[in-house]
Design a protein around this motif. Structure first.
Motif, PDB file in Angstrom:
ATOM      1  N   CYS A  76     -72.847 -92.141 -44.233  1.00 29.01           N
ATOM      2  CA  CYS A  76     -73.771 -93.140 -44.600  1.00 29.01           C
ATOM      3  C   CYS A  76     -73.326 -93.497 -46.043  1.00 29.01           C
ATOM      4  O   CYS A  76     -73.066 -92.625 -46.842  1.00 29.01           O
ATOM      5  CB  CYS A  76     -75.025 -92.780 -44.640  1.00 29.01           C
ATOM      6  N   HIS A  77     -73.248 -94.919 -46.129  1.00 25.49           N
ATOM      7  CA  HIS A  77     -72.447 -95.329 -47.649  1.00 25.49           C
ATOM      8  C   HIS A  77     -73.503 -95.046 -49.021  1.00 25.49           C
ATOM      9  O   HIS A  77     -72.941 -94.879 -49.910  1.00 25.49           O
ATOM     10  CB  HIS A  77     -72.372 -96.950 -47.668  1.00 25.49           C
ATOM     11  N   TRP A  78     -74.704 -94.629 -48.625  1.00 23.95           N
ATOM     12  CA  TRP A  78     -75.623 -94.477 -49.837  1.00 23.95           C
ATOM     13  C   TRP A  78     -76.233 -93.063 -49.910  1.00 23.95           C
ATOM     14  O   TRP A  78     -76.423 -92.591 -50.869  1.00 23.95           O
ATOM     15  CB  TRP A  78     -76.564 -95.409 -50.016  1.00 23.95           C
ATOM     16  N   LYS A  79     -76.014 -92.575 -48.597  1.00 26.88           N
ATOM     17  CA  LYS A  79     -76.706 -90.979 -48.608  1.00 26.88           C
ATOM     18  C   LYS A  79     -75.363 -89.863 -48.597  1.00 26.88           C
ATOM     19  O   LYS A  79     -75.762 -88.682 -49.033  1.00 26.88           O
ATOM     20  CB  LYS A  79     -77.331 -90.711 -47.164  1.00 26.88           C
ATOM     21  N   GLY A  80     -74.279 -90.228 -48.029  1.00 27.78           N
ATOM     22  CA  GLY A  80     -73.160 -89.246 -48.078  1.00 27.78           C
ATOM     23  C   GLY A  80     -72.729 -88.953 -46.575  1.00 27.78           C
ATOM     24  O   GLY A  80     -72.879 -89.535 -45.595  1.00 27.78           O
ATOM     25  N   GLU A  81     -72.396 -87.698 -46.301  1.00 22.02           N
ATOM     26  CA  GLU A  81     -71.888 -87.358 -45.072  1.00 22.02           C
ATOM     27  C   GLU A  81     -73.022 -86.216 -44.616  1.00 22.02           C
ATOM     28  O   GLU A  81     -73.363 -85.277 -45.116  1.00 22.02           O
ATOM     29  CB  GLU A  81     -70.564 -86.341 -45.229  1.00 22.02           C
ATOM     30  N   ALA A  82     -73.656 -86.748 -43.219  1.00 23.38           N
ATOM     31  CA  ALA A  82     -74.386 -85.794 -42.481  1.00 23.38           C
ATOM     32  C   ALA A  82     -73.573 -84.958 -41.376  1.00 23.38           C
ATOM     33  O   ALA A  82     -72.640 -85.207 -41.006  1.00 23.38           O
ATOM     34  CB  ALA A  82     -75.251 -87.034 -41.812  1.00 23.38           C
ATOM     35  N   ALA A  83     -74.307 -83.683 -41.466  1.00 22.10           N
ATOM     36  CA  ALA A  83     -73.972 -82.861 -40.388  1.00 22.10           C
ATOM     37  C   ALA A  83     -75.170 -82.739 -39.538  1.00 22.10           C
ATOM     38  O   ALA A  83     -75.896 -83.168 -39.722  1.00 22.10           O
ATOM     39  CB  ALA A  83     -73.497 -81.377 -41.056  1.00 22.10           C
ATOM     40  N   TYR A  84     -74.881 -82.421 -38.075  1.00 21.35           N
ATOM     41  CA  TYR A  84     -75.481 -82.189 -37.191  1.00 21.35           C
ATOM     42  C   TYR A  84     -75.903 -80.917 -36.649  1.00 21.35           C
ATOM     43  O   TYR A  84     -75.003 -80.027 -36.548  1.00 21.35           O
ATOM     44  CB  TYR A  84     -75.199 -83.342 -35.972  1.00 21.35           C
ATOM     45  N   TYR A  85     -77.085 -80.823 -35.999  1.00 23.07           N
ATOM     46  CA  TYR A  85     -77.238 -79.731 -35.135  1.00 23.07           C
ATOM     47  C   TYR A  85     -77.739 -79.995 -33.509  1.00 23.07           C
ATOM     48  O   TYR A  85     -78.360 -81.484 -33.502  1.00 23.07           O
ATOM     49  CB  TYR A  85     -78.668 -79.090 -35.473  1.00 23.07           C
ATOM     50  N   ASP A  86     -77.296 -79.235 -32.545  1.00 23.43           N
ATOM     51  CA  ASP A  86     -78.060 -79.401 -31.305  1.00 23.43           C
ATOM     52  C   ASP A  86     -79.209 -78.816 -31.279  1.00 23.43           C
ATOM     53  O   ASP A  86     -79.077 -77.874 -31.870  1.00 23.43           O
ATOM     54  CB  ASP A  86     -77.126 -78.847 -30.018  1.00 23.43           C
TER      55      ASP A  86
END
Length: 93
Positions: free
Chosen positions: A44-54
Motif C-alpha cells: 500500500c502506498h501509504w501503509k507499507g508492505e502487508a503480510a497475510y495469514y490463512d
C-alpha cells in the motif's frame, strides 16, 4: 469487537483501530492457533508492505483472510502490532 469465521471467534477486543473501514485488532487479542502464515505480500502506498495469514478452522481454510503490516509507514503507525480480516470474516460488536 469480534472477528468470527466458520462459527469460531478468531479475535475479540474493545481496542480496535479503524482504518479505511477495517477494524485492526491487537495481535494479543487474536487466537493464533487459527492463523497460518501465508506467502502473500502486498504493498500500500501509504501503509507499507502487508503480510497475510490463512485462517484455518478444523478442515476449513480461508486463504489470505487476515493481514497486518509488520513495519507500517509513519502515516499508518497506529496499526503497528495489529491485524485485520476480510474474505467472509464477520467483524461485529
Amino acid at each position: 469487537m469480534k472477528a468470527i469465521w466458520n462459527r469460531v471467534t478468531i479475535a475479540e477486543s474493545d481496542d480496535t483501530v479503524v482504518v479505511e473501514g477495517n477494524h485492526y485488532f491487537p495481535l494479543s487479542s487474536v487466537r493464533s492457533e487459527y492463523l497460518r502464515e501465508s506467502a502473500t505480500h502486498t504493498t500500500c502506498h501509504w501503509k507499507g508492505e502487508a503480510a497475510y495469514y490463512d485462517l484455518v478452522v478444523g478442515d476449513a481454510v480461508n486463504p489470505d483472510a487476515a493481514w497486518y503490516y509488520p513495519v507500517p509507514k509513519d502515516a499508518a503507525k497506529q496499526i503497528a502490532g495489529r491485524i485485520a480480516f476480510w474474505k467472509g470474516v464477520q467483524v461485529v460488536e
